[in-house]
Design a protein around this motif. Structure first.
Motif, PDB file in Angstrom:
ATOM      1  N   VAL A 167       7.767  51.278  45.003  1.00  0.00           N
ATOM      2  CA  VAL A 167       8.099  52.268  43.971  1.00  0.00           C
ATOM      3  C   VAL A 167       9.010  51.595  42.953  1.00  0.00           C
ATOM      4  N   ASN A 168       8.545  51.525  41.717  1.00  0.00           N
ATOM      5  CA  ASN A 168       9.356  50.995  40.618  1.00  0.00           C
ATOM      6  C   ASN A 168       9.890  52.156  39.797  1.00  0.00           C
ATOM      7  N   VAL A 169      11.200  52.247  39.638  1.00  0.00           N
ATOM      8  CA  VAL A 169      11.837  53.309  38.866  1.00  0.00           C
ATOM      9  C   VAL A 169      12.433  52.681  37.609  1.00  0.00           C
ATOM     10  N   GLU A 170      11.918  53.089  36.449  1.00  0.00           N
ATOM     11  CA  GLU A 170      12.386  52.499  35.192  1.00  0.00           C
ATOM     12  C   GLU A 170      12.908  53.585  34.268  1.00  0.00           C
ATOM     13  N   ARG A 171      14.093  53.362  33.766  1.00  0.00           N
ATOM     14  CA  ARG A 171      14.701  54.281  32.804  1.00  0.00           C
ATOM     15  C   ARG A 171      14.066  54.061  31.437  1.00  0.00           C
ATOM     16  N   ILE A 172      13.870  55.165  30.686  1.00  0.00           N
ATOM     17  CA  ILE A 172      13.341  55.095  29.322  1.00  0.00           C
ATOM     18  C   ILE A 172      14.350  55.754  28.373  1.00  0.00           C
ATOM     19  N   PRO A 173      14.861  55.022  27.360  1.00  0.00           N
ATOM     20  CA  PRO A 173      14.595  53.604  27.109  1.00  0.00           C
ATOM     21  C   PRO A 173      15.420  52.728  28.050  1.00  0.00           C
ATOM     22  N   ASN A 174      15.034  51.461  28.115  1.00  0.00           N
ATOM     23  CA  ASN A 174      15.752  50.498  28.934  1.00  0.00           C
ATOM     24  C   ASN A 174      15.982  49.252  28.085  1.00  0.00           C
ATOM     25  N   ASN A 175      17.186  49.124  27.543  1.00  0.00           N
ATOM     26  CA  ASN A 175      17.505  47.995  26.679  1.00  0.00           C
ATOM     27  C   ASN A 175      17.853  46.744  27.470  1.00  0.00           C
TER      28      ASN A 175
ATOM     29  N   ASN B  96      18.122  60.379  42.992  1.00  0.00           N
ATOM     30  CA  ASN B  96      19.200  61.092  42.315  1.00  0.00           C
ATOM     31  C   ASN B  96      19.285  60.551  40.887  1.00  0.00           C
ATOM     32  N   LEU B  97      18.629  61.247  39.940  1.00  0.00           N
ATOM     33  CA  LEU B  97      18.484  60.748  38.580  1.00  0.00           C
ATOM     34  C   LEU B  97      19.324  61.566  37.597  1.00  0.00           C
ATOM     35  N   SER B  98      19.665  60.936  36.485  1.00  0.00           N
ATOM     36  CA  SER B  98      20.280  61.669  35.386  1.00  0.00           C
ATOM     37  C   SER B  98      19.177  62.403  34.623  1.00  0.00           C
ATOM     38  N   MET B  99      19.527  63.012  33.481  1.00  0.00           N
ATOM     39  CA  MET B  99      18.538  63.730  32.688  1.00  0.00           C
ATOM     40  C   MET B  99      17.875  62.848  31.639  1.00  0.00           C
ATOM     41  N   ALA B 100      18.068  61.531  31.747  1.00  0.00           N
ATOM     42  CA  ALA B 100      17.332  60.609  30.892  1.00  0.00           C
ATOM     43  C   ALA B 100      15.858  60.630  31.283  1.00  0.00           C
ATOM     44  N   TYR B 101      15.007  60.010  30.462  1.00  0.00           N
ATOM     45  CA  TYR B 101      13.589  59.896  30.796  1.00  0.00           C
ATOM     46  C   TYR B 101      13.395  58.766  31.804  1.00  0.00           C
ATOM     47  N   TYR B 102      12.476  58.972  32.728  1.00  0.00           N
ATOM     48  CA  TYR B 102      12.182  57.960  33.741  1.00  0.00           C
ATOM     49  C   TYR B 102      10.683  57.859  33.945  1.00  0.00           C
ATOM     50  N   GLU B 103      10.230  56.620  34.200  1.00  0.00           N
ATOM     51  CA  GLU B 103       8.851  56.357  34.587  1.00  0.00           C
ATOM     52  C   GLU B 103       8.859  55.782  35.994  1.00  0.00           C
ATOM     53  N   ILE B 104       7.998  56.313  36.854  1.00  0.00           N
ATOM     54  CA  ILE B 104       7.918  55.858  38.240  1.00  0.00           C
ATOM     55  C   ILE B 104       6.519  55.307  38.483  1.00  0.00           C
ATOM     56  N   ASN B 105       6.455  54.060  38.920  1.00  0.00           N
ATOM     57  CA  ASN B 105       5.183  53.421  39.247  1.00  0.00           C
ATOM     58  C   ASN B 105       5.087  53.259  40.764  1.00  0.00           C
TER      59      ASN B 105
ATOM     60  N   SER C 100      -2.126  47.365  45.613  1.00  0.00           N
ATOM     61  CA  SER C 100      -3.081  48.189  44.871  1.00  0.00           C
ATOM     62  C   SER C 100      -2.643  48.333  43.414  1.00  0.00           C
ATOM     63  N   PRO C 101      -3.536  48.840  42.533  1.00  0.00           N
ATOM     64  CA  PRO C 101      -3.104  49.212  41.178  1.00  0.00           C
ATOM     65  C   PRO C 101      -2.024  50.302  41.247  1.00  0.00           C
ATOM     66  N   GLN C 102      -1.208  50.354  40.209  1.00  0.00           N
ATOM     67  CA  GLN C 102      -0.100  51.304  40.191  1.00  0.00           C
ATOM     68  C   GLN C 102      -0.534  52.670  39.691  1.00  0.00           C
ATOM     69  N   THR C 103       0.053  53.698  40.278  1.00  0.00           N
ATOM     70  CA  THR C 103      -0.038  55.057  39.753  1.00  0.00           C
ATOM     71  C   THR C 103       1.242  55.338  38.972  1.00  0.00           C
ATOM     72  N   ILE C 104       1.083  55.780  37.735  1.00  0.00           N
ATOM     73  CA  ILE C 104       2.244  56.003  36.858  1.00  0.00           C
ATOM     74  C   ILE C 104       2.580  57.487  36.838  1.00  0.00           C
ATOM     75  N   TYR C 105       3.851  57.810  37.044  1.00  0.00           N
ATOM     76  CA  TYR C 105       4.329  59.193  37.037  1.00  0.00           C
ATOM     77  C   TYR C 105       5.532  59.273  36.106  1.00  0.00           C
ATOM     78  N   LEU C 106       5.464  60.178  35.144  1.00  0.00           N
ATOM     79  CA  LEU C 106       6.588  60.413  34.239  1.00  0.00           C
ATOM     80  C   LEU C 106       7.370  61.613  34.734  1.00  0.00           C
ATOM     81  N   VAL C 107       8.641  61.441  34.977  1.00  0.00           N
ATOM     82  CA  VAL C 107       9.484  62.540  35.461  1.00  0.00           C
ATOM     83  C   VAL C 107       9.555  63.613  34.379  1.00  0.00           C
ATOM     84  N   PRO C 108       9.225  64.860  34.692  1.00  0.00           N
ATOM     85  CA  PRO C 108       9.281  65.925  33.676  1.00  0.00           C
ATOM     86  C   PRO C 108      10.699  66.110  33.138  1.00  0.00           C
TER      87      PRO C 108
END
Length: 277
Positions: free
Chosen positions: A11-19, A37-46, A56-64
């Motif tokens: 599971v890859n957890v990436e903050r958006i944006p990520n400078n 336990n995430l903040s209210m920033a945008y996050y993408e989870i692969n 396997s190929p990644q499934t991409i999920y955007l945290v609502p």
């Protein structure tokens, strides 16, 4: 058959944006669930599975998006031309704040603010666009640590320049027409068409025989209104517009409708008694 051969998940957890130049947080799991336990920033989870043959190929999920309720801090924004000065009063003094701002998930900017004065200037705002501004507190100011340490302080929205709505509400329909009343319903104006903070709607309804118009103003959360005091056997037309602080937008017209001469008559039961001779 494939699932039986799965050894685990990445599971890859990436903050958006990520400078930051570092790679996203990579988590190894045996189970098919994870608590973050995430903040209210945008996050993408692969998410990917792996077995002895590989990954396997990644499934991409955007945290609502979260609904900003019960946040501790208030953010104040003041426009200065194409810039905006953001101020806030910290509830405590973290080592830094992380400021996110932009018009959407794909157009966000991020800045680490190490001062504790609660004052920051954002640049290059465009008119008539809704910006989301988020401030997060963190006691660890390295990028890779935000996911574990970032806590949202406050969220606000901002227009550098407001305009009038570019469209009116859609799907204006007239229902439940009686001798003296009718129900008007409509779909709200889309957020991207408001060009400012929508303050409400203005409804006008015109007696086409006498060219007499009556009007009412409603708040922006309303999407229906009950017209009363109509004349029987009369043709009316309804028109609705939205308005912001900058003014009123274009009108949406309904199809004309006619009130009946008689009201709705409730059916009655007629009983016939049969007498024996």
């Amino acid at each position: 058959t494939q699932s039986k051969n799965i050894l685990g998940y990445f599971v890859n957890v990436e903050r958006i944006p990520n400078n930051c130049s570092d790679s996203p947080n990579r988590i190894f799991l045996k189970d098919r669930k994870i608590l973050l336990n995430l903040s209210m920033a945008y996050y993408e989870i692969n998410i990917s599975a792996y077995n002895e043959a590989g990954e396997s190929p990644q499934t991409i999920y955007l945290v609502p998006e979260f609904t900003p309720t019960d946040l501790p801090g208030q953010i104040h924004v003041k426009g200065q031309g194409t810039n905006a000065v953001v101020t806030w009063t910290p509830e405590y003094n973290p080592k830094c704040f992380v400021v996110d701002w932009g018009t959407g998930k794909e157009h966000m900017h991020m800045k680490i603010v190490t001062t504790t004065t609660g004052n920051f200037t954002l640049e290059n705002f465009q008119p008539y666009k809704l910006y989301k501004i988020m401030i997060h507190a963190s006691d660890v100011c390295q990028c890779e640590s935000f996911i574990r340490h970032e806590k949202t302080f406050g969220v606000t929205h901002f227009y550098s320049v407001e305009g009038v709505p570019k469209t009116g509400p859609t799907n204006v329909t007239i229902l439940n027409i009686t001798k003296h009343s009718a129900l008007v319903k409509w779909n709200k104006i889309a957020a991207e068409d408001c060009l400012g903070f929508l303050q409400g709607y203005r409804i006008s309804y015109t007696d086409l025989s006498r060219k007499k118009t009556l009007a009412v103003t409603l708040n922006s959360s309303t999407t229906s209104y009950h017209l009363t005091g109509l004349k029987e056997k009369t043709i009316y037309r309804v028109q609705i517009s939205g308005f912001t602080n900058a003014g009123e937008g274009p009108l949406t017209f309904s199809q004309p409708f006619s009130t009946p001469k008689y009201g709705i008559v409730e059916p009655q039961c007629i009983c016939i008694a049969q007498h024996e001779s």
